[in-house]
Design a protein around this motif. Structure first.
Motif, short mmCIF file in Angstrom:
data_model
loop_
_atom_site.label_atom_id
_atom_site.label_comp_id
_atom_site.label_asym_id
_atom_site.label_seq_id
_atom_site.Cartn_x
_atom_site.Cartn_y
_atom_site.Cartn_z
N MET A 204 -32.93 -12.06 19.39
CA MET A 204 -32.35 -11.00 18.58
C MET A 204 -31.28 -10.22 19.35
N LEU A 205 -31.54 -9.99 20.63
CA LEU A 205 -30.56 -9.28 21.46
C LEU A 205 -29.28 -10.09 21.61
N ASP A 206 -29.44 -11.38 21.88
CA ASP A 206 -28.27 -12.24 22.06
C ASP A 206 -27.45 -12.35 20.77
N ALA A 207 -28.13 -12.29 19.64
CA ALA A 207 -27.45 -12.41 18.34
C ALA A 207 -26.97 -11.05 17.82
N GLU A 208 -27.23 -10.00 18.60
CA GLU A 208 -26.80 -8.64 18.26
C GLU A 208 -27.39 -8.19 16.92
N VAL A 209 -28.68 -8.45 16.75
CA VAL A 209 -29.39 -8.08 15.53
C VAL A 209 -29.93 -6.66 15.65
N ASP A 210 -29.88 -5.92 14.57
CA ASP A 210 -30.46 -4.58 14.51
C ASP A 210 -31.97 -4.73 14.34
N LEU A 211 -32.70 -4.70 15.45
CA LEU A 211 -34.14 -4.98 15.46
C LEU A 211 -34.94 -3.78 15.92
N LYS A 212 -36.04 -3.52 15.21
CA LYS A 212 -37.06 -2.59 15.68
C LYS A 212 -38.37 -3.36 15.77
N PHE A 213 -38.96 -3.40 16.94
CA PHE A 213 -40.18 -4.17 17.18
C PHE A 213 -41.28 -3.19 17.57
#
Length: 260
Positions: A204-213
């Motif tokens: 997700m970080l590499d794909a620049e995704v807006d993620l909340k885990f």
């Protein structure tokens, strides 16, 4: 204590008396196969509102996923609990559930076609603002909504995975994922190794995704389902994690939608 219990019971009865959310079974067709969903909304809410797709566990479209649709309707959304297997097929044994789930996940284009058919049905409902759509999923369903985000289904404002699978053969690519993602994960889920969690976050970080885990302490697999304990094995219901993850989902939705 008696007064407290009485007060709580009266409050619960008042909430039920004022609830107008209702639901009905709906059918739709994909490649000649009939799929059986469940549509729920509050007819007392005026105007259009966001729509939310709900994807079932690997057991299939059952009362649990229909109840989640009702709960979303009570929050003011129109919700469609989809059927990813066709004809409302259900499994009672893990072997059957695994076969049903693999038949979908091993052909992601089939999964996408079935998901999109449900989305199209939801978007066309007169209560739905078709420009504001989200999806949530449980276990198998959590993995499905994450795959839809990875595939770049840009009609989705956001997806929420509850104790869903994280691994994939088709990792997210930079610039493809426009969907915001919330993952509600059981901290001691034996089906998802720490290495998988790390790999997912890196993806997700590499794909620049807006993620909340969010990881919930002492929560294992299927922590949101009160029936989980009856299934045996490592499946366990965790009331605290269930309650908190539902709150976290609502807060996440506030970042996606402005409810009228």
């Amino acid at each position: 204590m008696r007064t407290s219990i009485t007060t709580l019971l009266m409050l619960a009865m008042a909430i039920c008396a004022n609830a107008h959310a209702d639901g009905r079974m709906v059918e739709y067709t994909v490649d000649g196969v009939v799929f059986k969903g469940f549509l729920a909304y509050d007819d007392q809410v005026e105007g259009k509102r966001p729509g939310v797709l709900v994807v079932h566990e690997w057991w299939g479209h059952n009362e649990y996923v229909r109840n989640r649709a009702r709960m979303l309707a009570e929050l003011g959304y129109t919700a469609l609990a989809v059927d990813m297997y066709g004809d409302g097929k259900l499994a009672d044994h893990p072997e059957d559930a695994g076969k049903f789930a693999r038949a979908v996940t091993e052909n992601i284009e089939v999964a996408k076609a079935r998901f999109m058919a449900g989305m199209d049905l939801l978007k066309k409902h007169p209560t739905v603002d078709s420009e504001h759509i989200a999806a949530i999923g449980y276990c198998f369903g959590g993995g499905i909504v994450l795959h839809m985000a990875r595939l770049g289904v840009d009609e989705l404002d956001g997806v929420v995975s509850f104790h869903g699978s994280l691994s994939t053969q088709s990792p997210a690519k930079r610039g493809t994922v426009k969907t915001k993602i919330l993952v509600c994960h059981g901290a001691i889920d034996p089906f998802i190794a720490p290495e998988q969690v790390g790999a997912f976050k890196k993806e997700m970080l590499d794909a620049e995704v807006d993620l909340k885990f969010i990881s919930y302490p002492e929560a294992t697999h299927s922590f949101t389902n009160p029936e989980a304990d009856k299934r045996g094995g490592p499946l366990r219901y965790n009331a605290a994690a269930d309650k908190q993850s539902w709150i976290d989902m609502q807060e996440f939705f506030k970042t996606l939608f402005v409810m009228q």
